[in-house]
Design a protein around this motif. Sequence first.
Motif, PDB file in Angstrom:
ATOM      1  N   LEU A 113      -1.662  50.012  68.191  1.00  0.00           N
ATOM      2  CA  LEU A 113      -2.146  50.588  69.445  1.00  0.00           C
ATOM      3  C   LEU A 113      -3.084  51.767  69.220  1.00  0.00           C
ATOM      4  CD1 LEU A 113       0.896  50.366  71.870  1.00  0.00           C
ATOM      5  CD2 LEU A 113      -1.027  48.817  71.576  1.00  0.00           C
ATOM      6  N   GLY A 114      -3.682  51.796  68.054  1.00  0.00           N
ATOM      7  CA  GLY A 114      -4.755  52.757  67.822  1.00  0.00           C
ATOM      8  C   GLY A 114      -4.300  54.142  67.442  1.00  0.00           C
ATOM      9  N   GLY A 115      -3.110  54.275  66.862  1.00  0.00           N
ATOM     10  CA  GLY A 115      -2.650  55.591  66.445  1.00  0.00           C
ATOM     11  C   GLY A 115      -3.402  56.131  65.249  1.00  0.00           C
ATOM     12  N   GLU A 116      -4.007  55.227  64.464  1.00  0.00           N
ATOM     13  CA  GLU A 116      -4.762  55.645  63.282  1.00  0.00           C
ATOM     14  C   GLU A 116      -6.232  55.249  63.398  1.00  0.00           C
ATOM     15  OE1 GLU A 116      -2.780  53.990  59.910  1.00  0.00           O
ATOM     16  OE2 GLU A 116      -0.891  55.042  60.313  1.00  0.00           O
ATOM     17  N   GLY A 117      -6.669  54.990  64.613  1.00  0.00           N
ATOM     18  CA  GLY A 117      -8.046  54.583  64.846  1.00  0.00           C
ATOM     19  C   GLY A 117      -8.092  53.478  65.876  1.00  0.00           C
TER      20      GLY A 117
END
Length: 587
Positions: A210-214
């Motif tokens: 879910l885009g926690g690292e991008g």
Amino acid sequence: MSDGRLPVRRRWIGWTVGILLSLLVIAIGWVAVRGIGAVNDLQQVAKGASQLKASIATGDLEGAKPIARGIAHNAESAHALTSDPVWHAFGALPWIGPNFSAVSDIAEIADDVSNDALTPLLDVAADFDLASLGFAGGTIDLAPFAEIAGPLGAADTALGTAESKGRRIDADATLPPLADAIRTMRSSVDEAATVVGSLHGAAVLLPTMLGGEGPRNYVLAMQNNAELRSSGGIIGSIALLHAEGGKITLQTQASTRDFPPLETALPLSDSTIALFEDRPGRYLQNLTSIPDFREAGAAIAARWQGRFGGTVDGVIAVDAVVAKHLIAATGDLTFGPFTATSENITDILLSEIYAAVPDPAVQDEIFAQAAGALFGAALSRAEPRALLGALSDSAAEGRIRIWSAHEHEETVLAASALGGTIPDDTSDTTSVGVLMNDTTGGKMDYYTRAAISTSVGTCQGTPTTQVRVTWTNTAPADAATTLPAYVTADGFYGVPAGTVRTLIAVYGPEGSTPSHIDRDGAEEGVQTAMIGDRSAVQHEVSLAPGESTTITIEFQGTGAGERLTEVLHTPLIDTPDTTRTPLRCAS
């Protein structure tokens, strides 16, 4: 004349018999008393489990803790009462022995689940609301997931072990009341294992997915079960989702009309070509015919990138029945000329729209409106607990499949129910499967129904698994004239209007081979293929309104004849009846 030895011998035999009878009476009394206590404890466990489920459903976690302690106490007591040598000795007796063994096994499972799954879950729940998954205002808080992954993993492992132990209990060998209890227990453990497994997978995968690292981009393929494909239905519409920092947005919506057939087909596996030729590689709509979603997901991503460019991090495929589960969480929706509820959404999307809106282009617009409205409502107004329940139910029915372009994520997904793969057989469970693919060219599968039965045993001394599939066309007799041409295909693909033509593929246990194949008792030409280490047999079936047919296939050899055989199948609009019947050898 007696020398006195015979009476002594008789007395010795009498004493021995008397002692043995006394010991037997004592043993029977011992297990009877302990059995009554164990059954009472297990009844309290069942009662407590029901109360615990209600408390968690209402969010009363403080009230759940004393209930959980009571469950743990009763489960431990039942396990202790049924694990001594005398009890196990009675478990070895013929006829009645399986009942003792089953009670002991159930008590052990209850104790293990209580200690190794329930306790970690409640510890997690004290710090993190499992029911909401940190969901608020259309965004998921990703920070707590690292903390809950460990405890959820422990609970997931414990429930998986309990699930495996429960499957080993032969309910058919026990008395009817106990058999019912065993099946109820299995159902509860299976349900818990599915939910907790999904939560554990979410805890491991969601922070990055879910885009926690991008930022991440996912293709969402929506399948229409009125025109069946292996994983649910033909791809009817498609969209791009964007995830960043836990927030999900709908970026681009497209129609299958935006993806014309390819002149050069995408590369496909040998099994896919053997079953469907190169059609899935040419037509986007047919990519969900591919039995293994690892192959299908990668191909869908390639088609999107070929048309729109950009980076695709994964593919999510859902079928139309997911909308029924979601709308129960979101409330009624309005799109096009329709007001949809959880009761009528499936009928609207899979049948009514074709009569109310004849133009296929306008249908595509309304499908896009429906998808957008449902997605928006799910992220903005659905109560998180209800939304999680809707997604969990959909996943349990095999209606959600996910592929990731990131290898470490795909490894986790492929091992779960969400991966859409055909699982490997294990020492605990063997699986067989049934795949349905429409070749009518219309939307006639709204009217189809299936029943699937399996039988295991031996035929001519060889381990055998028999799979029987009954396929029925329930369309009205006048379907050719009363149903829209878009639904019947109006003979465009050589199928008389109202008739349903279906490819039905049945695959057997790993390593087995077909020993008998018939349709309605007669042999006919079939296609064969290997799906991994599994033999698959495919019939092409045409049924006029009201007609039904039955396909019977026996598999013999490695993996066949196993009692614990599960049935996997294409998700249909109406879940097919699946039964286990005594084996009656056809060959």
